[in-house]
Design a protein around this motif. Structure first.
Motif, mmCIF file in Angstrom:
data_model
loop_
_atom_site.group_PDB
_atom_site.id
_atom_site.type_symbol
_atom_site.label_atom_id
_atom_site.label_comp_id
_atom_site.label_asym_id
_atom_site.label_seq_id
_atom_site.Cartn_x
_atom_site.Cartn_y
_atom_site.Cartn_z
ATOM 1 N N HIS A 1 8.419 4.273 -6.126
ATOM 2 C CA HIS A 1 8.984 3.077 -6.628
ATOM 3 C C HIS A 1 7.755 2.204 -6.909
ATOM 4 N N LYS A 2 6.928 2.047 -5.772
ATOM 5 C CA LYS A 2 5.624 1.122 -5.978
ATOM 6 C C LYS A 2 4.739 1.603 -7.269
ATOM 7 N N ASP B 1 4.613 6.347 -16.050
ATOM 8 C CA ASP B 1 5.779 5.988 -15.383
ATOM 9 C C ASP B 1 6.398 7.285 -15.111
ATOM 10 N N ASP B 2 7.369 6.801 -14.237
ATOM 11 C CA ASP B 2 8.296 8.064 -13.589
ATOM 12 C C ASP B 2 7.691 9.231 -13.197
ATOM 13 N N PRO C 1 1.567 -0.164 -9.571
ATOM 14 C CA PRO C 1 0.619 0.624 -8.718
ATOM 15 C C PRO C 1 -0.780 -0.353 -8.461
ATOM 16 N N CYS C 2 -1.579 0.133 -7.548
ATOM 17 C CA CYS C 2 -2.780 -0.501 -7.434
ATOM 18 C C CYS C 2 -3.599 -0.293 -8.759
ATOM 19 N N LYS C 3 -4.603 -0.898 -9.019
ATOM 20 C CA LYS C 3 -5.260 -0.725 -10.317
ATOM 21 C C LYS C 3 -6.143 0.519 -10.329
ATOM 22 N N TYR D 1 0.808 -1.345 -0.110
ATOM 23 C CA TYR D 1 0.031 0.028 0.167
ATOM 24 C C TYR D 1 0.803 1.477 0.115
ATOM 25 N N LEU D 2 2.175 1.169 -0.181
ATOM 26 C CA LEU D 2 3.141 2.297 -0.187
ATOM 27 C C LEU D 2 2.773 3.320 -1.263
ATOM 28 N N ASP D 3 2.023 2.652 -2.382
ATOM 29 C CA ASP D 3 1.819 3.912 -3.620
ATOM 30 C C ASP D 3 0.727 4.711 -2.949
#
Length: 572
Positions: free
Chosen positions: A250-251, A271-272, A256-258, A222-224
């Motif tokens: 990074h996550k 990304d990035d 990433p989650c949906k 869940y860090l995202d």
């Protein structure tokens, strides 16, 4: 608008020299570290090499043991748990994180987000009544509740227990909840005080995982969400937040989650992403759900477990964000016209504007835009349930909350902090408040505070920006409050060829010093300097250094923050 350039002085020369030697870096980079409070090799290692092992033991937080014991009891006895949170990014990510984690261990669980307009910020009587009427005996409140003394007392009368997970400053009296998790409690010895609300939720599930011998991957997934909350809630990116943001980004950029994947795709960013990207792409979309419609859409997006549902919810939120931008643009245009056509308002040291038809969900954004335009304490108000409801924003160094306190007899209620606040008043009090607020601010603000400043970290020559310098500078990321991207000053630069405009008012050019190193530049909103730059005369620039990606080709680019004519050197 010409801004004041403030050059930060070189501080501890001994520490700079020692870091330069021990890290084998140049003195400018060593100086940047010292200006961030990093004075030793060990502190530098901690800064440059974030590690999950640097996260603190969640049980160092006051009442954490009580919170976990109460959650375990609820799970063991099949009690119904309600996860409750605010309607902004920090609140909705907090709810999504805590709900998703606990849902894997307990089926009798749901979430609740208060209605921005009917219930307002924080814990509401309606929310408690909902829990009581539907058989929820435990509420876990996230990103709110630390000052809800009366509401928690009401819940206790109803037999509804509370666990409060908040990061705001407590009042003199703490709510009588089962547990109150807040590092800012005066009796809490938790080592880091600046976690976001979602960060407190993360520590809660980390503690549960430790107690029940669950793998850390059950938590780190869940860090995202935590990174999104850190970025959008503008908390310092120092200490534990820096670790959480580093791994969270990074996550976000790899797995990433949906729900976040859907938002990234819909926004065109895949990304990035940096902290700044989150602030300007993901954050506004999540916030738009609560501003325009219902923040439950945001939570449903963030807890989505299949791509089709996530995309459906993402489209709803993206549409709401488009509506938000339309309201924002129209109201900003109307507010600017209101001020620019009134010489008295232009001459003031404050901006206070009211229109009963403005959308309440975006007046805070408009207040920020007006503050950026005129750079003075600003309040934007609209009608809400027969009252004037306003959002206030300040300028650096001026205590907005203190100024509002001197107008409190004209207000029904107000709250906030030094730089942002909310308020309500009777509409008939608006003229008197406008006058009083202007008098208070004029008496207490300095002329210097009314001029926006650019804080410059170091002066360098353009040829100093080589691959090694930029590679080390990149390791200062993630940038954010208390770890902002360094601003550099280079004097006596020239354009290579002619500068041009991009979009409506953005400056594009290539600069050099003495026909040596050349760098492409972008200056957002700096089109007014085009004639001066193309005159051929030398000029000074202050800027951040960033990586530009175009068609998979990467290059160093200077993001210009300020331009001024180079002053001639006077012969003594």
């Amino acid at each position: 608008m010409q801004k004041r350039w403030v050059e930060r002085e070189v501080e501890n020369l001994t520490a700079i020299a020692e870091l330069q030697e021990s890290l084998k870096i140049d003195s400018i980079l060593a100086d940047l570290l010292v200006k961030r409070g990093i004075n030793t090799y060990e502190e530098s290692r901690y800064f440059f090499r974030p590690a999950l092992e640097q996260l603190h033991d969640p049980y160092l937080m006051k009442d954490m043991d009580l919170a976990i014991a109460r959650i375990e009891l609820a799970i063991q006895t099949c009690e119904k748990i309600l996860v409750y949170g605010d309607y902004d990014v920090d609140g909705t990510t907090s709810v999504a994180l805590t709900y998703s984690f606990l849902k894997k261990h307990h089926s009798e669980i749901d979430f609740y987000i208060p209605d921005r307009y009917l219930e307002g910020y924080g814990i509401s009587t309606q929310g408690i009544d909902y829990a009581f009427e539907n058989g929820y005996s435990l509420i876990i409140a996230l990103d709110c509740g630390i000052k809800s003394v009366d509401k928690i007392a009401y819940a206790n009368e109803k037999g509804v227990d509370f666990i409060i997970c908040d990061h705001h400053l407590p009042g003199d009296i703490l709510p009588a909840a089962i547990a109150v998790l807040d590092p800012k409690r005066s009796d809490c010895d938790y080592p880091y005080k600046e976690l976001s609300g979602c960060g407190i939720g993360f520590k809660l599930i980390q503690a549960y995982a430790l107690k029940n011998d669950l793998p850390f991957e059950d938590v780190s997934t869940y860090l995202d969400l935590v990174a999104c909350s850190i970025a959008s809630d503008i908390v310092p990116i120092t200490g534990e937040n820096r670790v959480l943001a580093w791994f969270g980004l990074h996550k976000l950029n790899t797995d990433p989650c949906k729900g976040l994947t859907a938002l990234m795709n819909l926004s065109g960013r895949k990304d990035d992403l940096t902290i700044t990207d989150v602030v300007f792409t993901i954050g506004p979309r999540i916030n738009a759900a609560g501003r325009i419609d219902d923040a439950k859409h945001a939570v449903n997006l963030l807890i989505a477990d299949n791509d089709a549902f996530a995309f459906e919810k993402g489209q709803i939120i993206n549409t709401k964000n488009t509506e938000r931008k339309e309201h924002d643009s129209l109201i900003t245009e109307q507010a600017l016209a209101l001020i620019d056509t009134n010489p008295e308002l232009i001459a003031r040291k404050t901006t206070v504007v009211y229109n009963q038809d403005w959308h309440k969900g975006v007046i805070g954004i408009v207040a920020s835009r007006l503050t950026e335009k005129y750079y003075r304490p600003t309040i934007v108000m609209t009608n809400s349930n027969g009252m004037a409801a306003g959002s206030a924003r300040s300028v650096i160094g001026f205590d907005l909350y203190e100024a509002l306190s001197e107008c409190s007899d004209l207000l029904e209620q107000f709250g906030g902090h030094k730089y942002a606040a909310g308020l309500t008043m009777k509409t008939e009090n608006i003229p008197a408040f406008q006058q009083r607020f202007e008098e208070v601010v004029s008496r207490t603000i300095t002329d210097e505070q009314l001029i926006q400043s650019i804080n410059i970290d170091a002066e360098i020559a353009l040829q100093h920006i080589d691959a090694k310098f930029f590679r080390i500078l990149k390791q200062f990321e993630p940038f954010g409050p208390q770890n902002m991207a360094p601003v550099f000053l280079s004097r006596n630069v020239y354009t290579y060829g002619s500068a041009s405009l991009a979009g409506t008012n953005h400056l594009k050019m290539c600069v050099h010093q003495d026909n040596q190193t050349y760098y492409n530049c972008i200056g957002f909103g700096l089109g007014e300097f085009l004639p001066m730059i193309n005159s051929g005369a030398p000029f000074d620039i202050c800027y951040t250094i960033e990586e530009n990606v175009w068609k998979e080709k990467r290059s160093i680019q200077l993001n210009i923050k300020g331009i001024r004519a180079t002053l001639p050197v006077l012969n003594e």
